[in-house]
Scaffold this active site. Structure first.
Site, PDB file in Angstrom:
ATOM      1  N   SER A 190      67.437  54.237  13.990  1.00 26.12           N
ATOM      2  CA  SER A 190      67.524  53.070  13.512  1.00 26.12           C
ATOM      3  C   SER A 190      68.751  52.405  14.432  1.00 26.12           C
ATOM      4  O   SER A 190      68.554  51.341  14.546  1.00 26.12           O
ATOM      5  CB  SER A 190      67.828  53.018  12.136  1.00 26.12           C
ATOM      6  OG  SER A 190      68.900  53.790  11.695  1.00 26.12           O
TER       7      SER A 190
ATOM      8  N   ASP B 217      73.029  56.775   8.913  1.00 27.03           N
ATOM      9  CA  ASP B 217      73.664  57.832  10.006  1.00 27.03           C
ATOM     10  C   ASP B 217      73.215  57.380  11.408  1.00 27.03           C
ATOM     11  O   ASP B 217      72.369  56.426  11.607  1.00 27.03           O
ATOM     12  CB  ASP B 217      72.802  58.984   9.521  1.00 27.03           C
ATOM     13  CG  ASP B 217      71.496  59.232   9.912  1.00 27.03           C
ATOM     14  OD1 ASP B 217      70.799  58.283  10.109  1.00 27.03           O
ATOM     15  OD2 ASP B 217      70.822  60.153   9.598  1.00 27.03           O
TER      16      ASP B 217
ATOM     17  N   ASP C  54      71.620  58.711  14.649  1.00 32.55           N
ATOM     18  CA  ASP C  54      71.030  59.982  15.401  1.00 32.55           C
ATOM     19  C   ASP C  54      71.649  59.921  17.033  1.00 32.55           C
ATOM     20  O   ASP C  54      71.427  58.895  17.566  1.00 32.55           O
ATOM     21  CB  ASP C  54      69.600  59.824  15.664  1.00 32.55           C
ATOM     22  CG  ASP C  54      68.970  59.589  14.078  1.00 32.55           C
ATOM     23  OD1 ASP C  54      69.243  60.572  13.260  1.00 32.55           O
ATOM     24  OD2 ASP C  54      68.196  58.751  13.755  1.00 32.55           O
TER      25      ASP C  54
ATOM     26  N   ASP D  81      73.839  62.763  13.028  1.00 31.14           N
ATOM     27  CA  ASP D  81      73.161  63.996  13.330  1.00 31.14           C
ATOM     28  C   ASP D  81      72.997  64.273  14.880  1.00 31.14           C
ATOM     29  O   ASP D  81      72.780  63.177  15.509  1.00 31.14           O
ATOM     30  CB  ASP D  81      71.661  63.551  12.795  1.00 31.14           C
ATOM     31  CG  ASP D  81      71.437  63.313  11.234  1.00 31.14           C
ATOM     32  OD1 ASP D  81      72.399  64.024  10.696  1.00 31.14           O
ATOM     33  OD2 ASP D  81      70.519  63.008  11.028  1.00 31.14           O
TER      34      ASP D  81
ATOM     35  N   LYS E 173      61.546  48.705   6.624  1.00 31.73           N
ATOM     36  CA  LYS E 173      62.268  49.807   6.122  1.00 31.73           C
ATOM     37  C   LYS E 173      62.780  49.661   4.786  1.00 31.73           C
ATOM     38  O   LYS E 173      62.776  50.674   3.870  1.00 31.73           O
ATOM     39  CB  LYS E 173      63.548  49.975   7.213  1.00 31.73           C
ATOM     40  CG  LYS E 173      63.136  50.521   8.698  1.00 31.73           C
ATOM     41  CD  LYS E 173      64.049  50.317   9.544  1.00 31.73           C
ATOM     42  CE  LYS E 173      65.292  50.943   8.972  1.00 31.73           C
ATOM     43  NZ  LYS E 173      65.270  52.607   9.010  1.00 31.73           N
TER      44      LYS E 173
ATOM     45  N   TYR F  53      59.574  56.594   2.335  1.00 29.77           N
ATOM     46  CA  TYR F  53      59.869  56.690   3.657  1.00 29.77           C
ATOM     47  C   TYR F  53      60.646  58.144   3.800  1.00 29.77           C
ATOM     48  O   TYR F  53      61.800  58.528   3.333  1.00 29.77           O
ATOM     49  CB  TYR F  53      61.243  55.566   3.843  1.00 29.77           C
ATOM     50  CG  TYR F  53      61.789  55.350   5.114  1.00 29.77           C
ATOM     51  CD1 TYR F  53      62.474  56.358   5.791  1.00 29.77           C
ATOM     52  CD2 TYR F  53      61.919  54.177   5.510  1.00 29.77           C
ATOM     53  CE1 TYR F  53      63.015  56.258   6.955  1.00 29.77           C
ATOM     54  CE2 TYR F  53      62.453  53.984   6.957  1.00 29.77           C
ATOM     55  CZ  TYR F  53      63.020  54.942   7.624  1.00 29.77           C
ATOM     56  OH  TYR F  53      63.730  54.662   8.854  1.00 29.77           O
TER      57      TYR F  53
END
Length: 609
Positions: A90, A101, A103, A155, A216, A225
């Protein structure tokens, strides 16, 4: 951006018309609603993310340098080896919200191994200023380290390229970078490569972002989701929104969202969603091919990634989650049709799910440990296996569907005795225990914290047939037993420190923490008939909590098994026993024939790809 036929995607657009005045009006109200819902982060949080990523980038270079020196490289060579971070998900797509978060992919040269990622980089993260909740999961399908840095969840994945150094201008879109690297690295690279390709394949990036932000929020509010639990994940939602943008290249967000629900509801699954035609890559390794698709019919709602190697982003979808998702598409189509004609507001689309009011019975899966860091890994392992439980439950007679909730509920209880520890690990948390604080147990022998993460699966039971008499029995002992065997096969499982309990629970007995403040608890749909007994048949429950069923071997003196060695308890299995009329589901989950609110031509819409 267009192919040699002059359009994006694998088929021509359905319409190239500009949005009309009404669609422009509803787009404005949509964006107002998204802002009201708090989907946009503040400027301050955006700056914090940029600062954190800058610090992480420097840490990665330091990590690569440290490993290089340990491998015998000179300091100059180790420094020149570089190391670079890429974002995906995202954040890369530009649709992240407050608290989302990041990624992040670490791309490292060939002298850095995956073991180094967990044995050197993870400890460096633990010592990194502002870093908390650092936990590595090396055995995951895509090995990962999670952390929270200055309040930003991140992450981390790692990909090791067959290069001696990582240039600052490196582009991951070059397929040749995948040569001579292992499959885990290929999977790690996939997220960033797919995100970049999605942005390249949409006709208008801002329209795509506005539309995806809406979808979303809707999917999160409706609790559908979650890739790990068998629903669409972030990549899948992004790809289907991107595909609708290709089909209506000149439409704005309000129009894209309305057509999204119409087309997705009547989509002729398992026809795959493709952003572009996938051919064999330059490595000449067989990848997904439409002509070979009949061999992959196990994919129920296939959405195929647009980069080499092509993968199905929705391979986790089960019969139950397909039914649930399709019903939500139908609900969304009905609402956006009303929004367009002015008889509904966008806020209705984003109404919270009714999962904890929808079913009479639920499965409660409780993962527990006594250590916060261990709990992150153990609960993640349990969550990753719940899809297997759902698939096994789908074969149970009289069960219409097994509906997994998309997240677990975490709790820490401070216990004074082994008896309290055992009770908490089995979901029996008294008011006294729930109010106790950490300082209340400090220095007391036998006391300690119990960390629990509780997952739920709603059970939709087939209504009792007219004229049927007597009680029915829903035997779920086999699926639950197989599930607990599966999670205990985790190589790091230790029965002395980890607990796993599976039991059924009535909706009226759901704990308060599954509801929002002020949300009324659900009530039993059908009153228990006089003399009916509790369905809790766990051999590990205290005798005061355990009820007898018709299958109990000894009506009077059956012993209650307990765990007396001071460890957290092993699995407690609770087949659901049904009394007459008790299992009528609250809502029908049948899927009706597709309805197209806008009168779109069905053949055209279903043949879009």
């Amino acid at each position: 951006m267009t192919n040699d036929r002059g359009y994006l995607g694998v088929t021509p657009p359905i319409s190239t018309a500009e949005s009309n005045e009404r669609e422009k009006e509803v787009t404005l109200t949509l964006m107002e609603e998204l802002r009201r819902q708090g989907t946009f982060e503040s400027d301050e949080e955006a700056r914090t993310r940029e600062l954190v990523l800058g610090r992480v980038s420097a840490l990665v270079k330091k990590f690569v340098q440290k490993v290089g020196i340990a491998r015998g490289l000179s300091e100059a060579s180790a420094t020149a080896a570089g190391g670079k971070i890429f974002t995906f998900g995202s954040y890369r797509l530009g649709v992240h919200g407050p608290g989302s978060d990041i990624d992040t992919l670490l791309v490292v040269p060939k002298h850095v191994s995956r073991d180094d990622f967990f044995e050197i980089f993870e400890p460096m993260l633990r010592e990194f200023d502002g870093a908390t909740e650092v936990a590595g999961v090396p055995e995951a399908y895509v090995p990962i380290i999670t952390a929270n840095i200055s309040g930003i969840p991140i992450d981390f994945l790692m990909a090791r390229l067959a290069l001696s150094s990582i240039p600052e201008d490196l582009s991951l879109q070059d397929d040749n970078l995948l040569r001579n690297i292992d499959e885990r690295c290929v999977r790690s690279l996939g997220g960033s490569r797919v995100a970049n390709e999605i942005l390249r394949l949409v006709p208008n990036v801002q329209v795509f972002r506005d539309s995806l932000r809406c979808i979303k929020l809707w999917a999160q509010q409706r609790a559908i989701y979650s890739n790990v639990n068998g629903f669409f994940g972030g990549v899948a939602w992004a790809m289907v929104v991107a595909r609708i943008c290709q089909l209506y290249p000149n439409a704005i967000a309000g129009a894209i969202v309305s057509r999204f629900f119409i087309i997705l509801y009547q989509w002729s699954w398992p026809q795959p969603v493709l952003l572009k035609q996938i051919e064999e890559g330059p490595l000449q390794v067989k990848v997904w091919n439409p002509k070979l698709y009949p061999a992959d019919r196990s994919h129920r709602m296939p959405i195929i990634t647009p980069t080499y190697p092509a993968m199905c982003a929705t391979h986790n979808v089960t019969a139950s989650t397909q039914m649930i998702t399709t019903e939500e598409f139908k609900r969304g189509a009905d609402i956006v049709d009303k929004v367009i004609v002015g008889t509904a507001q966008w806020s209705e689309l984003f109404q919270k799910h009714d999962f904890f009011h929808k079913y009479r019975y639920y499965l409660q899966i409780i993962a527990s440990t006594g250590d916060a860091d261990l709990q992150i890994k153990w609960s993640g392992t349990v969550e990753s296996r719940i899809r297997q439980l759902v698939m096994k439950l789908e074969y149970v007679d009289s069960l219409i569907l097994a509906h997994p909730f998309i997240k677990g509920f975490e709790q820490v209880c401070y216990c004074l005795s082994e008896e309290e520890i055992r009770a908490v690990a089995q979901g029996e948390i008294s008011e006294t225990i729930s109010k106790r604080k950490k300082e209340d147990i400090e220095g007391k022998e036998g006391a300690g914290p119990v960390h629990t993460t509780t997952f739920y699966v709603g059970l939709a039971i087939e209504p009792k047939q007219p004229g049927a008499t007597g009680p029915r029995r829903l035997d779920i002992s086999y699926p639950t037993t197989e599930f607990t065997k599966l999670v205990k096969m985790w190589e790091k499982f230790d029965e002395t420190t980890m607990g796993i309990v599976v039991r059924n629970i009535k909706s009226s007995l759901l704990p308060d923490n599954v509801f929002d403040p002020g949300e009324r608890q659900p009530k039993s749909a059908v009153k228990r008939s006089k003399g009916a007994k509790s369905s809790n048949t766990s051999p590990d429950m205290p005798s005061s909590k355990r009820a007898r069923t018709s299958n109990d071997p000894s009506p009077k003196d059956a012993p209650v098994k307990t765990n007396d060695n001071g460890t957290l308890p092993p699995i407690a299995l609770t087949p659901v026993v049904e009394t007459a009329g008790a299992f009528a589901p609250k809502e029908s989950s049948g899927i009706k024939s597709p309805q197209l609110p806008f009168g779109e031509n069905v053949a055209v819409a279903t043949g879009a790809q």
